[in-house]
Design a protein around this motif. Sequence first.
Motif, PDB file in Angstrom:
ATOM      1  N   UNK A 111       5.980   3.933  -3.151  1.00 32.11           N
ATOM      2  CA  UNK A 111       6.769   2.706  -3.243  1.00 32.11           C
ATOM      3  C   UNK A 111       5.895   1.516  -2.878  1.00 32.11           C
ATOM      4  N   UNK A 112       5.846   0.554  -3.777  1.00 34.13           N
ATOM      5  CA  UNK A 112       5.106  -0.685  -3.535  1.00 34.13           C
ATOM      6  C   UNK A 112       6.106  -1.829  -3.549  1.00 34.13           C
ATOM      7  N   UNK A 113       6.074  -2.631  -2.515  1.00 31.04           N
ATOM      8  CA  UNK A 113       6.991  -3.770  -2.395  1.00 31.04           C
ATOM      9  C   UNK A 113       6.160  -5.041  -2.249  1.00 31.04           C
ATOM     10  N   UNK A 114       6.320  -5.933  -3.201  1.00 31.12           N
ATOM     11  CA  UNK A 114       5.630  -7.222  -3.129  1.00 31.12           C
ATOM     12  C   UNK A 114       6.450  -8.262  -2.384  1.00 31.12           C
ATOM     13  N   UNK A 115       7.772  -8.147  -2.459  1.00 30.50           N
ATOM     14  CA  UNK A 115       8.646  -9.116  -1.818  1.00 30.50           C
ATOM     15  C   UNK A 115       9.089  -8.575  -0.460  1.00 30.50           C
ATOM     16  N   UNK A 116       8.471  -9.058   0.584  1.00 32.42           N
ATOM     17  CA  UNK A 116       8.745  -8.570   1.929  1.00 32.42           C
ATOM     18  C   UNK A 116      10.160  -8.940   2.393  1.00 32.42           C
ATOM     19  N   UNK A 156      18.497   5.104  10.669  1.00 34.17           N
ATOM     20  CA  UNK A 156      17.424   5.308   9.708  1.00 34.17           C
ATOM     21  C   UNK A 156      17.891   4.882   8.310  1.00 34.17           C
ATOM     22  N   UNK A 157      16.983   4.278   7.567  1.00 36.30           N
ATOM     23  CA  UNK A 157      17.205   3.959   6.160  1.00 36.30           C
ATOM     24  C   UNK A 157      15.903   4.231   5.422  1.00 36.30           C
ATOM     25  N   UNK A 158      15.986   4.938   4.322  1.00 39.08           N
ATOM     26  CA  UNK A 158      14.812   5.210   3.509  1.00 39.08           C
ATOM     27  C   UNK A 158      14.865   4.453   2.203  1.00 39.08           C
ATOM     28  N   UNK A 159      13.780   3.785   1.865  1.00 38.90           N
ATOM     29  CA  UNK A 159      13.649   3.130   0.565  1.00 38.90           C
ATOM     30  C   UNK A 159      12.743   4.018  -0.284  1.00 38.90           C
ATOM     31  N   UNK A 160      13.236   4.400  -1.448  1.00 34.15           N
ATOM     32  CA  UNK A 160      12.491   5.286  -2.331  1.00 34.15           C
ATOM     33  C   UNK A 160      11.905   4.497  -3.490  1.00 34.15           C
ATOM     34  N   UNK A 162       0.842  -1.194   0.000  1.00 37.42           N
ATOM     35  CA  UNK A 162       0.000   0.000   0.000  1.00 37.42           C
ATOM     36  C   UNK A 162       0.874   1.240   0.000  1.00 37.42           C
ATOM     37  N   UNK A 163       1.120   1.790  -1.176  1.00 42.82           N
ATOM     38  CA  UNK A 163       2.009   2.934  -1.307  1.00 42.82           C
ATOM     39  C   UNK A 163       1.326   4.279  -1.218  1.00 42.82           C
ATOM     40  N   UNK A 164       0.108   4.339  -0.674  1.00 44.06           N
ATOM     41  CA  UNK A 164      -0.637   5.597  -0.608  1.00 44.06           C
ATOM     42  C   UNK A 164      -0.017   6.609   0.347  1.00 44.06           C
ATOM     43  N   UNK A 165       0.709   6.129   1.367  1.00 45.62           N
ATOM     44  CA  UNK A 165       1.316   7.016   2.359  1.00 45.62           C
ATOM     45  C   UNK A 165       2.725   6.527   2.684  1.00 45.62           C
ATOM     46  N   UNK A 166       3.487   7.385   3.348  1.00 45.51           N
ATOM     47  CA  UNK A 166       4.790   6.990   3.879  1.00 45.51           C
ATOM     48  C   UNK A 166       4.545   5.981   4.996  1.00 45.51           C
ATOM     49  N   UNK A 167       5.377   4.957   5.044  1.00 47.07           N
ATOM     50  CA  UNK A 167       5.295   3.950   6.103  1.00 47.07           C
ATOM     51  C   UNK A 167       6.640   3.837   6.781  1.00 47.07           C
TER      52      UNK A 167
END
Length: 181
Positions: free
Chosen positions: A146-151, A174-178, A20-25
């Motif tokens: 960002x949508x990630x299917x592979x957890x 902290x690490x950010x995935x874009x 669910x890429x609608x918001x920052x997580x």
Amino acid sequence: MTGLPGNRAIHDFMQSAGRDGDEVRHFCYCDFDNFKPFNDAYGFHLGDHAISLFAALMRRYFFAERHFLGHVGGDDFFIGVTGWSMQELREVLDRLLADFHADVLDLYSAEDRAAGRIRGHDRTGAEAEFPLMRCSIGILQLAKGLVIDNINRVSTSIAGIKTKAKESAAGVAFLGLAETN
């Protein structure tokens, strides 16, 4: 012991939030530093008390329905937050860590508090001195869009950032995935 959801529920939350890429997580992995020497020196009852104390503090600061709290096991916890800025999250995590530190100090003897460390045995059985217990938190941010299917990508990233948090002076990393195209 904590009443928090375990690994299966954590995995399900991460899977759902990753898609669910609608918001920052933000996925936060919390792990106590120097828990084993504390547990060995003071006994599992006080060790369990420290774990229950942290779970109660998590509930105090992350109480909205859209927050997810989980107990990975032992002294490892997970916090999932959706829709917050990094600054908002850091402010709350800083309060959580400060309260935990203040409360956990009361579990030590006056002598150990004054020394700022305890004697114990490391994982190889060698006698060593250990700083007083604290909690370190690795924060992984998934960018909006960002949508990630592979957890598994997320799990690998969280493991790496947790290690950096434990090595840092503040106990937070902290690490950010874009979003990638």
